[in-house]
Scaffold this motif. Structure first.
Motif, short mmCIF file in Angstrom:
data_model
loop_
_atom_site.label_atom_id
_atom_site.label_comp_id
_atom_site.label_asym_id
_atom_site.label_seq_id
_atom_site.Cartn_x
_atom_site.Cartn_y
_atom_site.Cartn_z
N THR B 13 8.96 21.18 17.68
CA THR B 13 7.71 20.86 18.36
C THR B 13 7.86 20.99 19.87
O THR B 13 6.99 21.54 20.54
N ILE B 14 8.99 20.55 20.36
CA ILE B 14 9.17 20.62 21.80
C ILE B 14 9.22 22.06 22.26
O ILE B 14 8.72 22.41 23.34
N ARG B 15 9.80 22.88 21.45
CA ARG B 15 9.88 24.28 21.87
C ARG B 15 8.52 24.93 21.97
O ARG B 15 8.35 25.89 22.70
N THR B 16 7.55 24.41 21.21
CA THR B 16 6.24 25.04 21.28
C THR B 16 5.48 24.63 22.54
O THR B 16 4.47 25.22 22.88
N ALA B 17 5.97 23.63 23.21
CA ALA B 17 5.28 23.19 24.42
C ALA B 17 5.33 24.28 25.47
O ALA B 17 6.38 24.84 25.74
N ARG B 18 4.19 24.54 26.05
CA ARG B 18 4.17 25.64 27.00
C ARG B 18 4.35 25.20 28.43
O ARG B 18 4.77 25.95 29.28
N THR B 19 3.94 23.97 28.69
CA THR B 19 4.12 23.50 30.07
C THR B 19 4.95 22.24 30.07
O THR B 19 5.14 21.59 29.06
N GLN B 20 5.43 21.90 31.25
CA GLN B 20 6.23 20.70 31.42
C GLN B 20 5.42 19.48 31.00
O GLN B 20 5.92 18.55 30.36
N GLU B 30 6.72 10.67 20.93
CA GLU B 30 7.84 10.45 20.02
C GLU B 30 8.61 9.20 20.43
O GLU B 30 9.07 8.44 19.57
N CYS B 31 8.79 8.99 21.72
CA CYS B 31 9.48 7.80 22.20
C CYS B 31 8.80 6.54 21.70
O CYS B 31 9.45 5.60 21.25
N ALA B 32 7.47 6.54 21.77
CA ALA B 32 6.73 5.37 21.31
C ALA B 32 6.98 5.14 19.82
O ALA B 32 7.22 4.00 19.39
N ALA B 33 6.96 6.24 19.05
CA ALA B 33 7.22 6.10 17.62
C ALA B 33 8.61 5.55 17.38
O ALA B 33 8.82 4.66 16.54
N LEU B 54 18.86 11.00 21.64
CA LEU B 54 19.93 11.67 22.39
C LEU B 54 19.48 13.05 22.87
O LEU B 54 19.80 13.48 23.98
N TYR B 55 18.75 13.71 22.01
CA TYR B 55 18.26 15.03 22.41
C TYR B 55 17.33 14.91 23.61
O TYR B 55 17.42 15.67 24.57
N MET B 56 16.47 13.89 23.56
CA MET B 56 15.54 13.73 24.68
C MET B 56 16.28 13.33 25.94
O MET B 56 15.93 13.72 27.04
N HIS B 57 17.32 12.56 25.74
CA HIS B 57 18.14 12.18 26.89
C HIS B 57 18.74 13.40 27.55
O HIS B 57 18.80 13.51 28.78
N MET B 58 19.17 14.32 26.73
CA MET B 58 19.77 15.53 27.28
C MET B 58 18.76 16.33 28.08
O MET B 58 19.10 16.98 29.06
#
Lengths: 135, 775
Positions: B13-20, B30-33, B54-58
C-alpha cells in the motif's frame, strides 16, 4: 568500525537501514538524504569513497539501488567495498536474482547478524534460519 | 476488530502512494490501527504489528509507542515473536530509554535457553544495544558462552564480548582466559570474530597488547594457511580464500608489531609472502595488498620490505581504477612523513595525480592549511617537475584563504631562507612575501610560532633571489615585483627599495629592466598613486577548471587608480538585472545570464599605462599591457588572449559566417558577428557591436541577453558604456554561447541606456541567426 549500512534507491527512498551507533530518528532521514545526494552527484569515473563529515562513505551502485556503508577512519575501504559486493552476492543466491522489491518486502531477513564479515556460506545459513513468510 | 494487515500488504500500500502526503496519511492510519491493537493486548497479532511498526520506523516515522510491545514479544515463548521482539529492541531501544533495563532479565534467561538460535538472538541484541549496566550484569553469561563447543554461539559471543569491552573496559580481564583457545579454531567465523575481539583488547590496553604478542607466530601460521591453501568453496571470494579474515589478521599483526622489534621480525616473511603472492587482478587482492602496505609501514619492518610496500603503492597509482589510486594517495601521504626518499621515486606519478581532479582526491584536502602544506611539500621536493600553472593555482588558493595568509607567508619565508633553488617555490614565496610582507614582519601568526623577521631580512632574501644565478628570469620578475609591493607595506626601508629598483633599471634582462624602469617612474612621478596601485590583491574568483584563466585577474594591480579596476563584486548587480530580464520575458524556457567579472579591462588599461609612461622608451610595448604579474602566462599563449581583449578569442576562426543586424531602432544598431571554434564545435562566439547614428551620445548602455534552457550563455564585459553619436565609435561586447544540442539559436535581448536626458529601455528577440552559427 562500521557506523551504518544503508540501501537507498535513486529516488531517495530508503529500502534498508541499519545503524550501529545511535542516531536520532529525525537525523536519520536527513543523513540518508544527504548521503544519497552525495552519491548521486558522483560520476562514473570518480572513486567510490567519499569523505562526509567525520566518516568515510563507501558506496556501490547496483542498478537503481545504492548500497552505502559509513565507516570511521580505521577501516580498510577496499575491504568494505568487497564486503558490499559479497553481501549482494549472498542475497542474489538466496533470492535467486535479487531485486529492489525483494529488499523492501523481505526486510526482516536482512536484519541478521551483520557485525562480522563471515563467510558467504555462513551468512547464507543465517539468512535461511529466519523464515520471512511467517510475518 | 478485523485482523491487522500483514507487513507485505502494508508495504504494497505504501508503495502505491504517489506523494509524501499520501504516504504519511496511510502510515498514520496504520499507526492508529496498531495502537488500538496494542491496547487490546492481542497476543496473536502483536508480532505482525510490531514488524509493521519497524518498517515505518525505518521510513522515518516515530515509533516509540512500540517499545513496550517489543519487550512483551521478547518475553513470549514463540520463536517468531522473540525474533521480531529482539529486532525491535535493537532498532528502537537504546540506553537512553529507561525501558531497556527491563530487558535484562529476559536476555539473561534467553542466554541460557535450550535453542541456540534464541541464545544467538539474545547475544546479538546485547551486542548491539546493551548499556553498561546490562553488560556488567550479563558479562558472566557471555563469557560462559564464549567457551561453549557450539561454534555458532561462540562466534556471536565473541562479538558480544567486543561490545561489552567497549562499554565497560574494566571487564576485559574477565574474557582473558577464554581467549586462550580462540585462535585454535577451524571455523572461520569464530576465527574472524576472535581476531576482532583480540584486536579490540589490544587497542584498549597496553598490557593486553604485551600479553598477546606471543600469539604472533600463531597468527602468522593461520595467515600462511590461508594463502597456501587451495580453493575452498566455503571461503572463496573471487579466487582468494577468505580475504576478510586475511585483512583482519593483518590489522591485528599491525597492532602487535608496532614498536616491537621481535614481533616485527617474525612477521617479515609472511608479509613479504602476502605482498608477492596475492593476485592483483581483482579488487579483493588489492584490498589485501593495501592492508599489507599499511601494516608494513607501521611496524618496524626492514628496509627491503618498505621498498616493496612503496612499490606496491606506486603500482596502485598507475592503476586505472580510481578507488585504488585514492587509497594509494592517502597511504603515500602517511608514509611521506617517514620515508621521504622512497617516495621521491614516485614523485612524478603523484604530481600526475594532482592533475586528477576527482573530488574525493581533491576533497581529501580536509582543510586549506593541509592543502597549502601539501602543495608546499610537493614544491619543495618535486620543485622543477611541477606543472606550470601550479604556481598561479597555489597563489590563488593562498589569496582565497584569507585566514591563512600569515601562516603561509611565514612558512614560505622559512622555506626559501635555506634554499632558493626550487623555482616554483621561490616564485610563490616571492609573491606571498610581496603581498603579505607586513604580516611577516609584524610577527603575528596563530598557527605556528611567530618568527621575528625584520624588514631588512626580508629584503635581503629577496635581493639574493634577484642576484642568484639559479633564479630564472621569471623568478627574478616575481622578486622585483615583490620588492616593489613591499615599498607600500614596509615603512623603514623604502629608500633601500628605491635603490634596488633603480639598480635594475639598467639590467641586461629586458624584462627586469622594463619593470624596474616602470617602478622607478612610479616612485618619481606617480608617487601619489603608488599605494593605490600596490594594494593587496583582492580575493580571486574561484575557478572550477584547472586552467590558467584566473591569472588574468592579477592584472588588476598594475592599473592606475583612476580606472576603477579593483574587480568589484560584479555579482550582485548583474544577477538582479538578470532577474529583471527573467521577469520581463516571463518564459520558463529562458536561462539567466551571468556576466563574468571585468576581465577585459586590461586592454584599455594597458593603453592608459602606455600613455602615462609614454615618455619612456619602452621595448616590447605590447608586453606592457599584460604587466609583470602575468609573465607566467606566456607559457600558455592561446589563453592569454582570453582576458586581454574582447576581440575574437580563438586562433582558429571559422571563416565566412555572415553577420546579422540583430537590432536597429531609434538610431541604435546592434550587429552580431560570429566565430566558431574548430576545437569545440558547440561553442559559438558572438561579438556585438553597438553603434549610434543619432546626434547625441547614448550613455550607461547595458546589453543583456537570454537564451533558451538548452543553451548556456556567457557574457563578457563590454568595451565601454557609451555609444558615441554619429557612428563615431562602437561598443563591443563578446557573448559566448554553448550549444551542445545544436539547436536553433534564439535570443532575447534587452537594452537600457540614457539618451537625450531620458532613460530608454527596449526588448527584442533575435531570430535571424544564420544556420552556420549554430549547426
Amino acid at each position: 568500525m562500521i557506523k551504518f549500512f544503508l540501501m537507498v534507491n535513486k529516488q531517495g527512498q530508503t529500502r534498508l537501514s541499519k545503524y550501529y551507533e545511535h542516531v536520532d530518528i529525525n537525523k536519520r532521514t536527513l543523513l540518508e538524504t544527504e548521503v544519497i545526494k552525495s552519491c548521486l552527484s558522483r560520476s562514473n569515473e570518480q572513486c567510490s569513497f567519499i569523505e562526509y563529515k567525520d566518516f568515510k562513505l563507501i558506496y556501490r551502485q547496483y542498478a537503481a539501488l545504492f548500497i552505502v556503508v559509513g565507516v570511521n577512519d580505521t577501516e580498510n575501504e577496499m575491504a568494505i567495498y568487497e564486503f558490499i559486493h559479497n553481501f549482494v552476492e549472498v542475497l542474489d543466491e538466496y533470492f535467486s536474482r535479487v531485486s529492489e522489491l525483494d529488499v523492501s518486502f523481505f526486510n526482516t531477513v536482512f536484519h541478521g547478524t551483520w557485525q562480522a564479515h563471515s563467510s558467504p556460506y555462513q551468512v547464507l545459513v543465517l539468512a535461511l534460519e529466519d523464515d520471512p513468510t511467517s510475518v | 476488530m478485523p485482523a491487522p494487515i500483514r507487513l507485505r500488504e502494508l508495504i504494497r500500500t505504501i508503495r502505491t502512494a504517489r506523494t509524501q502526503a499520501e504516504e504519511r496519511e496511510m502510515i498514520q492510519k496504520e499507526c492508529a490501527a496498531i495502537r488500538s491493537s496494542f491496547r487490546e493486548e492481542d497476543n496473536t497479532y502483536r508480532c505482525r504489528n510490531v514488524a509493521k511498526l519497524l518498517y515505518m520506523h525505518m521510513l522515518g516515522y516515530p515509533a516509540h509507542f512500540g517499545q513496550l510491545e517489543c519487550l512483551k514479544l521478547i518475553a513470549s515463548q514463540k520463536f517468531t515473536d522473540k525474533r521480531i521482539g529482539y529486532l525491535g529492541a535493537m532498532l528502537l531501544l537504546d540506553e537512553r530509554q529507561d525501558v531497556h533495563l527491563l530487558m535484562t532479565n529476559c536476555i539473561k534467561n534467553d542466554l541460557n535457553h535450550s535453542t541456540q538460535f534464541v541464545q544467538g538472538l539474545a547475544l546479538c541484541t546485547l551486542g548491539c544495544m546493551g548499556s553498561s549496566e546490562m553488560c556488567r550484569d550479563l558479562a558472566g553469561e557471555v563469557e560462559k558462552l564464549l567457551k561453549t563447543s557450539n561454534s555458532y554461539l561462540r562466534k556471536k559471543a565473541a562479538l558480544c564480548a567486543v561490545h561489552v569491552i567497549r562499554k565497560v573496559p574494566e571487564l576485559m580481564e574477565m574474557f582473558l582466559p577464554a581467549t586462550k583457545n580462540l585462535l585454535n579454531e577451524k571455523n572461520h567465523g569464530v576465527l574472524h570474530t576472535s581476531v576482532v575481539l583480540l584486536t579490540e583488547m589490544c587497542e584498549r590496553s597496553p598490557d593486553m597488547l604485551a600479553h598477546f604478542r606471543k600469539l604472533v607466530p600463531q597468527l602468522v601460521r593461520i595467515l600462511k594457511n590461508l594463502i597456501m591453501s587451495g580453493y575452498s568453496p566455503e571461503h572463496d571470494v573471487s579466487g582468494i580464500s577468505d580475504p576478510f579474515l586475511q585483512v583482519r589478521i593483518l590489522r591485528l599483526l599491525r597492532i602487535l608489531g608496532r614498536n616491537d622489534d621481535d614481533s616485527s621480525e617474525a612477521m617479515n616473511d609472511i608479509l613479504a609472502q602476502v605482498a608477492t603472492n596475492t593476485e592483483t587482478s581483482k579488487n579483493v587482492g588489492n584490498a589485501i595488498l593495501y592492508e599489507t602496505v599499511l601494516t608494513i609501514m607501521d611496524i618496524k619492518s626492514e628496509s627491503g620490505l618498505r621498498v616493496l610496500a612503496i612499490n606496491i603503492l606506486g603500482r596502485f597509482l598507475l592503476n586505472n581504477d580510481k578507488n585504488i589510486r585514492y587509497v594509494a594517495l592517502t597511504s603515500l601521504l602517511k608514509t611521506v612523513q617517514t620515508d621521504h626518499n622512497a617516495v621521491q621515486r614516485h614523485r612524478s606519478t603523484i604530481v600526475d595525480c594532482l592533475k586528477d581532479l576527482d573530488v574525493s582526491i581533491k576533497r581529501y584536502a580536509p582543510s586549506k592549511r593541509w592543502h597549502i602544506d601539501t602543495i608546499m611539500r610537493v614544491l619543495t621536493t618535486a620543485g622543477s617537475y611541477v606543472r606550470d600553472d601550479a604556481v598561479p593555482n597555489l597563489i590563488q588558493l593562498i589569496t582565497n584563504s584569507v585566514e591563512m595568509h600569515a601562516y603561509t607567508v611565514q612558512r614560505l619565508y622559512k622555506a626559501i631562507l635555506g634554499d632558493y633553488s626550487q623555482q616554483p617555490l621561490v616564485q610563490v614565496a616571492a609573491w606571498c612575501i610581496g603581498e603579505y610582507g607586513d604580516l611577516l614582519v609584524s610577527g603575528q601568526c596563530e598557527e605556528e610560532e611567530p618568527i621575528q623577521v625584520t624588514e631588512d631580512e626580508v629584503l635581503d632574501i629577496l635581493e639574493s633571489v634577484l642576484i642568484s644565478n639559479m633564479s630564472t628570469s621569471v623568478t627574478r620578475g616575481y622578486a622585483l615585483t615583490a620588492i616593489m609591493k613591499l615599498s607600500t607595506r614596509f615603512t623603514c626601508t623604502v629608500n633601500r627599495i628605491k635603490k634596488v629598483v633603480s639598480i635594475y633599471g639598467s639590467s641586461i634582462d629586458v624584462e627586469l629592466q622594463q619593470r624596474a624602469v616602470e617602478y622607478n617612474a612610479l616612485f618619481k612621478k606617480y608617487d601619489h598613486m603608488r599605494s593605490a596601485l600596490l594594494e593587496r590583491m583582492p580575493v580571486m574568483e574561484k575557478v572550477t577548471t584547472n586552467g590558467p584563466t584566473e591569472i588574468v585577474q592579477t592584472n588588476g594591480e598594475t592599473e592606475p587608480a583612476p580606472l576603477e579596476t579593483k574587480p568589484p563584486p560584479s555579482g550582485p548587480q548583474p544577477t538582479s538585472q538578470a532577474n529583471d530580464l527573467l521577469d520581463l520575458l516571463g518564459g520558463n524556457d529562458i536561462t539567466p545570464v551571468i556576466p563574468t567579472a571585468p576581465t577585459s579591462k586590461p586592454s584599455s588599461a594597458g593603453g592608459e599605462l602606455l600613455d602615462l609612461l609614454g615618455d619612456i622608451n619602452l621595448t616590447g610595448a605590447p608586453a606592457a599591457a599584460p604587466a609583470p604579474a602575468s609573465v607566467p602566462q606566456i607559457s600558455q599563449p592561446p589563453f592569454l588572449l582570453d582576458g586581454l581583449s574582447s576581440q575574437p578569442l580563438f586562433n582558429d576562426i571559422a571563416a565566412g559566417i555572415p553577420s546579422i543586424t540583430a537590432y536597429s531602432k531609434n538610431g541604435l544598431k546592434i550587429e552580431f558577428t560570429f566565430e566558431r571554434s574548430n576545437t569545440n564545435p558547440s561553442v559559438t562566439v558572438i561579438t556585438i557591436q553597438a553603434s549610434n547614428s543619432t546626434e547625441l551620445d547614448m550613455t550607461d548602455f547595458v546589453f543583456q541577453a537570454a537564451v533558451p534552457k538548452t543553451f548556456q550563455l556567457q557574457l563578457l564585459s563590454p568595451s565601454s558604456s557609451i555609444v558615441p553619436a554619429f557612428n563615431t565609435g562602437t561598443i563591443t561586447q563578446v557573448i559566448k554561447v554553448l550549444n551542445p544540442q545544436k539547436q536553433q539559436l534564439r535570443m532575447r535581448i534587452k537594452l537600457t541606456y540614457n539618451h537625450k536626458g531620458s532613460a530608454m529601455q527596449d526588448l527584442a528577440e533575435v531570430n535571424n541567426f544564420p544556420p552556420q552559427s549554430w549547426q
